[in-house]
Design a protein around this motif. Sequence first.
Motif, PDB file in Angstrom:
ATOM      1  N   VAL A  83      31.692  18.745   0.352  1.00 57.07           N
ATOM      2  CA  VAL A  83      30.802  19.800   0.865  1.00 57.07           C
ATOM      3  C   VAL A  83      31.570  20.628   1.892  1.00 57.07           C
ATOM      4  CG1 VAL A  83      28.593  18.628   0.474  1.00 57.07           C
ATOM      5  CG2 VAL A  83      29.856  18.202   2.586  1.00 57.07           C
ATOM      6  N   PRO A  84      31.199  21.902   2.065  1.00 52.37           N
ATOM      7  CA  PRO A  84      31.855  22.736   3.080  1.00 52.37           C
ATOM      8  C   PRO A  84      31.582  22.214   4.498  1.00 52.37           C
ATOM      9  CG  PRO A  84      30.607  24.070   1.514  1.00 52.37           C
ATOM     10  CD  PRO A  84      30.202  22.654   1.288  1.00 52.37           C
ATOM     11  N   THR A  85      32.487  22.505   5.415  1.00 51.23           N
ATOM     12  CA  THR A  85      32.275  22.191   6.829  1.00 51.23           C
ATOM     13  C   THR A  85      31.194  23.112   7.384  1.00 51.23           C
ATOM     14  OG1 THR A  85      34.572  21.499   7.093  1.00 51.23           O
ATOM     15  CG2 THR A  85      33.373  22.110   9.097  1.00 51.23           C
ATOM     16  N   ILE A  86      30.247  22.525   8.113  1.00 48.55           N
ATOM     17  CA  ILE A  86      29.148  23.283   8.704  1.00 48.55           C
ATOM     18  C   ILE A  86      29.539  23.719  10.113  1.00 48.55           C
ATOM     19  CG2 ILE A  86      26.722  23.245   9.377  1.00 48.55           C
ATOM     20  CD1 ILE A  86      27.192  23.025   6.367  1.00 48.55           C
ATOM     21  N   HIS A  87      29.317  25.001  10.438  1.00 48.30           N
ATOM     22  CA  HIS A  87      29.699  25.534  11.746  1.00 48.30           C
ATOM     23  C   HIS A  87      28.508  25.834  12.648  1.00 48.30           C
ATOM     24  CE1 HIS A  87      33.922  25.743  10.855  1.00 48.30           C
ATOM     25  NE2 HIS A  87      33.702  26.456   9.774  1.00 48.30           N
ATOM     26  N   GLY A  88      27.350  26.106  12.086  1.00 46.78           N
ATOM     27  CA  GLY A  88      26.243  26.438  12.960  1.00 46.78           C
ATOM     28  C   GLY A  88      24.937  26.623  12.226  1.00 46.78           C
ATOM     29  N   PHE A  89      23.861  26.476  12.979  1.00 42.53           N
ATOM     30  CA  PHE A  89      22.506  26.684  12.464  1.00 42.53           C
ATOM     31  C   PHE A  89      21.671  27.287  13.579  1.00 42.53           C
ATOM     32  CE2 PHE A  89      18.119  25.253  12.373  1.00 42.53           C
ATOM     33  CZ  PHE A  89      17.712  25.656  11.118  1.00 42.53           C
ATOM     34  N   THR A  90      20.824  28.245  13.246  1.00 40.50           N
ATOM     35  CA  THR A  90      19.907  28.809  14.236  1.00 40.50           C
ATOM     36  C   THR A  90      18.620  29.277  13.580  1.00 40.50           C
ATOM     37  OG1 THR A  90      19.659  30.426  16.031  1.00 40.50           O
ATOM     38  CG2 THR A  90      20.843  31.170  14.060  1.00 40.50           C
ATOM     39  N   LYS A  91      17.567  29.174  14.350  1.00 35.95           N
ATOM     40  CA  LYS A  91      16.299  29.820  13.976  1.00 35.95           C
ATOM     41  C   LYS A  91      15.737  30.576  15.185  1.00 35.95           C
ATOM     42  CE  LYS A  91      13.894  25.373  14.536  1.00 35.95           C
ATOM     43  NZ  LYS A  91      12.958  24.422  13.905  1.00 35.95           N
ATOM     44  N   ASP A  92      16.637  30.911  16.100  1.00 35.92           N
ATOM     45  CA  ASP A  92      16.288  31.670  17.304  1.00 35.92           C
ATOM     46  C   ASP A  92      15.742  33.042  16.879  1.00 35.92           C
ATOM     47  OD1 ASP A  92      16.193  33.155  19.634  1.00 35.92           O
ATOM     48  OD2 ASP A  92      18.174  32.540  20.347  1.00 35.92           O
ATOM     49  N   PRO A  93      14.506  33.371  17.252  1.00 30.91           N
ATOM     50  CA  PRO A  93      13.935  34.664  16.840  1.00 30.91           C
ATOM     51  C   PRO A  93      14.676  35.860  17.418  1.00 30.91           C
ATOM     52  CG  PRO A  93      12.488  33.523  18.397  1.00 30.91           C
ATOM     53  CD  PRO A  93      13.534  32.548  17.994  1.00 30.91           C
ATOM     54  N   ALA A  94      15.487  35.651  18.452  1.00 33.31           N
ATOM     55  CA  ALA A  94      16.294  36.755  18.982  1.00 33.31           C
ATOM     56  C   ALA A  94      17.481  37.055  18.069  1.00 33.31           C
ATOM     57  CB  ALA A  94      16.796  36.404  20.379  1.00 33.31           C
ATOM     58  N   VAL A  95      17.783  36.128  17.159  1.00 31.78           N
ATOM     59  CA  VAL A  95      18.899  36.294  16.240  1.00 31.78           C
ATOM     60  C   VAL A  95      18.437  36.652  14.841  1.00 31.78           C
ATOM     61  CG1 VAL A  95      20.857  35.097  15.137  1.00 31.78           C
ATOM     62  CG2 VAL A  95      20.326  34.668  17.547  1.00 31.78           C
ATOM     63  N   THR A  96      17.359  36.017  14.391  1.00 25.51           N
ATOM     64  CA  THR A  96      16.980  36.110  12.983  1.00 25.51           C
ATOM     65  C   THR A  96      15.491  35.888  12.797  1.00 25.51           C
ATOM     66  OG1 THR A  96      17.317  35.059  10.818  1.00 25.51           O
ATOM     67  CG2 THR A  96      17.592  33.656  12.744  1.00 25.51           C
TER      68      THR A  96
END
Length: 340
Positions: A83-96
């Motif tokens: 599997v690919p290396t994971i670098h980040g996750f966000t659900k911050d409404p200021a971002v997305t």
Amino acid sequence: MTQLIATEPISRWIETLGIEAEGPLDFERVGAGQSNLTFLVTDAADHRWIMRRPPLGKLLASAHDVEREHRIMSGLQGTGVPVPTIHGFTKDPAVTDAPLMLMDFVDGRVLDTIEAVESVPEGTRRDIGLSLASTLGEVHAVDLEKAGLVDLASHSPYAERQLRRWHRQWEQSRTRDLPIVDDLAARLTANVPKDQGLALVHGDFHLMNVITDPRAGRVTAVLDWELSTLGDPLADLGGLLAYWPQADDEIVTGFQGPTLPGFPTRAELVDEYARATGRDVSAIGFWYVLGLWKIAIIAEGVLRRSIDDPRNTAVTGKISPELIDALMQRADLEARAAGL
């Protein structure tokens, strides 16, 4: 791309992840997938990453769960599953407006077009097909406790869960009446085989959801984990067969890549999986039919999302009702052949 994602706040987020991204960042919708949306992210130094987010518009409950996909792929880091290396996750409404996951770009080929398949020598095609089957065995060998995935899903009988879930999905997303859906559901429910035990199930494992090394003839990364759950491992093998048409099929459906010369037959995939895992594969007929039935229902959901919000339509175009009908007809043929 601005009509699909807010690139400026996402760019700022990516630049905080410590991966030395050099702005400005470019975002390009890629892939033939019509479920979660996939973007190639490229920076000014030509570094590349892959970003995933859910489709646009109203979604069915539990569908397109990028946060869950992130959890699964994070748990698989360092296992035998590529599997690919994971670098980040966000659900911050200021971002997305929806959860985002960023991972490494894995070099190689996704064999999701006839042209891509034709570029691979016939002998290597066979190796890639057999590598799919053995890689699936690696998925099913994952230690759920060590990967932190033992509580990912229910431990109750898997076939019954699948039948209930996908029948419900059909009712929620169907665009028309199709009595064969209910007929096949009843026949499958009446013929559930003995459970093979609990394993990580990818849920959508096929040629177009892996990255391959066409020179070495092997799978280098498994993608699209959003439908993953815990259940009977033969469900994944049946799903692989459902996505594996042969040139001599009475009804040939879906991506035609596996029908080209060189690829192993469905029977050879089953044999390779059995060799790699030592599992009893005698009930594969049931899981093959369930796979076809499930794929048709997934396709109906894709069609519904394309109708409701045309921005969700993949670059390869909208799925047709005729394809869904053909999948159900093929499921019926295979069910009869399996005595269901």
